[in-house]
Design an enzyme around this catalytic site. Structure first.
Site, short mmCIF file in Angstrom:
data_model
loop_
_atom_site.label_atom_id
_atom_site.label_comp_id
_atom_site.label_asym_id
_atom_site.label_seq_id
_atom_site.Cartn_x
_atom_site.Cartn_y
_atom_site.Cartn_z
N CYS A 279 49.75 35.40 45.31
CA CYS A 279 50.68 36.43 44.77
C CYS A 279 51.95 36.55 45.59
O CYS A 279 52.96 37.08 45.11
CB CYS A 279 49.98 37.77 44.67
SG CYS A 279 48.56 37.74 43.57
N HIS B 217 55.68 43.28 44.00
CA HIS B 217 54.62 42.55 43.30
C HIS B 217 53.89 43.55 42.41
O HIS B 217 53.56 44.66 42.85
CB HIS B 217 53.67 41.92 44.32
CG HIS B 217 52.47 41.29 43.69
ND1 HIS B 217 52.56 40.45 42.61
CD2 HIS B 217 51.14 41.40 43.97
CE1 HIS B 217 51.35 40.07 42.25
NE2 HIS B 217 50.47 40.64 43.07
N ASN C 39 48.97 41.87 36.44
CA ASN C 39 49.29 41.12 37.65
C ASN C 39 49.43 39.64 37.29
O ASN C 39 48.44 38.99 36.95
CB ASN C 39 48.15 41.34 38.66
CG ASN C 39 48.40 40.64 39.99
OD1 ASN C 39 49.28 39.79 40.11
ND2 ASN C 39 47.61 40.99 40.98
O1 UT7 Z 1 47.66 40.50 43.56
C1 UT7 Z 1 46.95 40.52 44.76
C2 UT7 Z 1 46.89 41.88 45.23
N1 UT7 Z 1 45.92 42.62 44.48
C3 UT7 Z 1 45.73 43.85 44.78
O2 UT7 Z 1 46.41 44.34 45.64
C4 UT7 Z 1 44.65 44.61 44.07
C5 UT7 Z 1 44.23 45.74 44.95
N2 UT7 Z 1 43.17 46.55 44.41
C6 UT7 Z 1 43.30 47.36 43.33
O3 UT7 Z 1 44.29 47.36 42.65
C7 UT7 Z 1 42.18 48.33 43.06
O4 UT7 Z 1 41.31 48.35 44.16
C8 UT7 Z 1 41.37 48.01 41.78
C9 UT7 Z 1 42.20 48.32 40.56
C10 UT7 Z 1 40.95 46.56 41.78
C11 UT7 Z 1 40.12 48.87 41.72
O5 UT7 Z 1 40.46 50.25 41.81
P1 UT7 Z 1 39.71 51.21 42.84
O6 UT7 Z 1 40.22 52.55 42.61
O7 UT7 Z 1 39.87 50.61 44.20
O8 UT7 Z 1 38.24 51.13 42.33
P2 UT7 Z 1 36.92 50.64 43.10
O9 UT7 Z 1 36.94 49.16 43.27
O10 UT7 Z 1 36.70 51.50 44.31
O11 UT7 Z 1 35.82 51.01 42.03
C12 UT7 Z 1 35.59 52.36 41.62
C13 UT7 Z 1 34.60 52.36 40.49
C14 UT7 Z 1 33.38 51.50 40.75
O12 UT7 Z 1 32.24 52.12 40.21
P3 UT7 Z 1 31.21 52.95 41.11
O13 UT7 Z 1 30.70 51.97 42.11
O14 UT7 Z 1 32.03 54.05 41.73
O15 UT7 Z 1 30.20 53.41 40.14
C15 UT7 Z 1 33.66 50.24 39.97
O16 UT7 Z 1 32.47 49.56 39.60
O17 UT7 Z 1 35.21 51.82 39.31
C16 UT7 Z 1 34.36 50.81 38.78
N3 UT7 Z 1 35.18 49.84 38.06
C17 UT7 Z 1 35.48 49.97 36.76
N4 UT7 Z 1 35.16 50.92 35.86
C18 UT7 Z 1 35.63 50.76 34.61
C19 UT7 Z 1 35.77 48.71 38.54
N5 UT7 Z 1 36.44 48.09 37.55
C20 UT7 Z 1 36.28 48.85 36.43
C21 UT7 Z 1 36.74 48.75 35.11
N6 UT7 Z 1 36.39 49.71 34.24
N7 UT7 Z 1 37.51 47.71 34.69
#
Ligand code: UT7
Length: 324
Positions: free
Chosen positions: A114, A251, A281
Site C-alpha cells: 500500500c 492512503h 482500499n
Molecule cells: O492498506 C494497508 C493498511 N490497512 C490498514 O491500515 C487496515 C487497518 N485496520 C482496520 O482498518 C480495522 O482494524 C478493520 C476495519 C480491519 C477492523 O476494524 P476494527 O474496529 O479494528 O475491528 P476488529 O478487527 O477489532 O473486530 C471487531 C469485531 C470482531 O468481532 P468480535 O471478536 O468482537 O466478536 C470481528 O470479528 O468485528 C468483527 N468483524 C466484522 N463484523 C462484521 C470483522 N470484520 C467484520 C465484518 N462484518 N466485515
C-alpha cells in the site's frame, strides 16, 4: 539551479463493476452498517474477469498523458507500483510500455504494497533530480480482488481494484519550498511486522498467488502513529510546517485512520482528500486515484502543497510533500 520533479498530468481508471456493501450481506455474516461505521467504505470497484492490472494501468496512464499534453514517445521511464501483477514477470510496467506504443525508455515495477506509490514517486524523483530522466510516468495499479479470501469477512470487504497515474517532468526551481514539484520524501520499513499483513502464497513457497491475511486491529494501532510521524518528518524535510499544508492525500484504507492522522497533524477534514467511501482500499492505486479525483473535484489546484502518506505490508510506510 535546482531540478524539481513537477506533476504535469494526472489520471485514473476504475473498473465498471461497482459492488455495494449490501452485496456482502448475501454470503457473509456482515452488514452495510458494520462496514460503513468501522471503515467508511460504502462501495468498491472490482475488475471483470480478464481485466488485468496492466489494462487498468494503461488506461490511467493514457488519461495522465492526455492531461499533461505529453505523447508517450516523450516518456523516458515508466514506473509501476503494484503487488498484483498480471504475471510473475515481465513487469506490469513493460506491458504498459508496449500498450502505450513506446519502443524507447525503460520500465520496471516497485513493490511496497500500500506504500508502493510513495516508493515509486520517490524513485522517479531521484531519477529526475539526478538528471537521468526528464519525463516519467508513475502508475499505481492493483487487482486486489484476485487475492481476497471471500470467506474472510475481516478482509474481503475492505479492498477494491483500480489504477491512477501521474506524469512527472523535470523543471528548474530555486531550491526553495516555493518551487512546484516534489519537495521532500520520507520512506520507512520494518520487516519485524511481516505477520501483520501478508499474502500466504508466492512463487518460491507455495507456487500460488495466495490470499491476503491481516491482523487489522494491530495494524490499525500502528497506522495512525506511523502515518502522522512520517508525514511530519516529510513536511519538516521540505522546510515547512503542518500549517503550510493545503491538502492531505492519505492512503485510503479506513476513514477512522484518515481522521486520526489528520487530527494528529492538526488539520480539519475539509483539507483531506477522501475517496475511501467509493473505492475501498486499492493499495498502491489509492493515492494516485485520490490525487486524480481530488483534482477533478476542484480540491487540489496548481500551487497547493499536498502531503501524501501511506502504510502497508512489510510494514512499509512513507510520505511525500508535493507542491502541485
Ligand atoms: O492498506 C494497508 C493498511 N490497512 C490498514 O491500515 C487496515 C487497518 N485496520 C482496520 O482498518 C480495522 O482494524 C478493520 C476495519 C480491519 C477492523 O476494524 P476494527 O474496529 O479494528 O475491528 P476488529 O478487527 O477489532 O473486530 C471487531 C469485531 C470482531 O468481532 P468480535 O471478536 O468482537 O466478536 C470481528 O470479528 O468485528 C468483527 N468483524 C466484522 N463484523 C462484521 C470483522 N470484520 C467484520 C465484518 N462484518 N466485515
Amino acid at each position: 539551479m535546482t531540478i524539481r520533479a513537477v506533476v504535469t498530468g494526472v489520471g485514473h481508471y476504475l473498473p465498471a463493476r461497482v459492488v455495494e456493501n449490501a452485496e456482502f450481506e448475501k454470503t457473509l455474516d456482515t452488514s452495510d452498517e458494520w462496514i460503513r461505521t468501522r471503515t467508511g467504505i460504502e462501495r468498491r470497484h472490482f475488475a471483470e474477469e480478464g481485466e488485468t492490472t496492466s489494462m487498468m494501468g494503461t488506461a490511467a496512464a493514457k488519461a495522465a498523458l492526455a492531461d499533461a499534453g505529453v505523447d508517450a514517445s516523450e516518456i523516458d521511464a515508466v514506473i509501476v507500483a503494484t503487488s498484483t501483477p498480471d504475471l510473475t514477470f515481465p513487469s506490469v510496467a513493460t506491458m504498459i510500455q508496449k500498450e502505450l506504443g513506446m519502443s524507447c525508455g525503460f520500465a520496471f515495477d516497485v513493490q511496497a504494497v500500500c506504500a508502493g506509490f510513495i516508493y515509486a514517486l520517490s524513485n522517479a524523483n531521484a531519477q529526475i533530480v539526478s538528471g537521468q530522466v526528464k519525463k516519467v510516468l508513475v502508475i499505481g495499479a492493483e487487482t486486489f480482488s484476485r487475492i481476497m479470501d471471500w470467506t474472510d469477512r475481516s478482509t474481503c470487504v475492505l479492498f477494491g481494484d483500480g489504477a491512477g497515474a501521474l506524469v512527472l517532468e523535470a523543471q528548474e526551481g530555486k531550491g526553495t519550498p516555493e518551487d512546484r514539484g516534489i519537495l521532500s520524501v520520507d520512506l520507512n520499513s520494518d520487516g519485524n511486522y511481516k505477520d501483520m499483513l501478508y499474502v500466504d502464497g508466492g512463487v518460491s513457497t507455495t507456487g500460488t498467488a495466495g490470499k491476503l491475511r491481516m491482523q487489522g486491529n494491530a495494524l490499525f494501532r500502528q497506522a495512525v502513529q506511523k502515518l502522522a510521524s512520517t508525514a511530519e518528518t516529510a513536511i519538516g524535510k521540505a522546510g515547512l510546517t503542518t500549517q503550510d499544508i493545503d491538502w492531505i492525500v492519505p492512503h485510503q484504507a479506513n476513514i477512522r485512520i484518515i481522521e486520526g492522522t489528520a487530527k494528529r497533524l492538526g488539520h480539519a477534514m475539509d483539507q483531506v482528500v477522501v475517496t475511501v467511501q467509493d473505492h475501498g482500499n486499492t493499495s498502491a492505486a489509492s493515492i494516485p486515484l485520490a490525487m486524480s479525483v481530488g483534482k477533478e473535484r476542484g480540491q487540489i489546484k496548481t500551487g497547493d502543497i499536498c502531503v501524501a502518506e501511506a502504510i502497508g505490508g512489510g510494514l512499509a510506510w512513507g510520505a511525500i510533500v508535493i507542491r502541485w
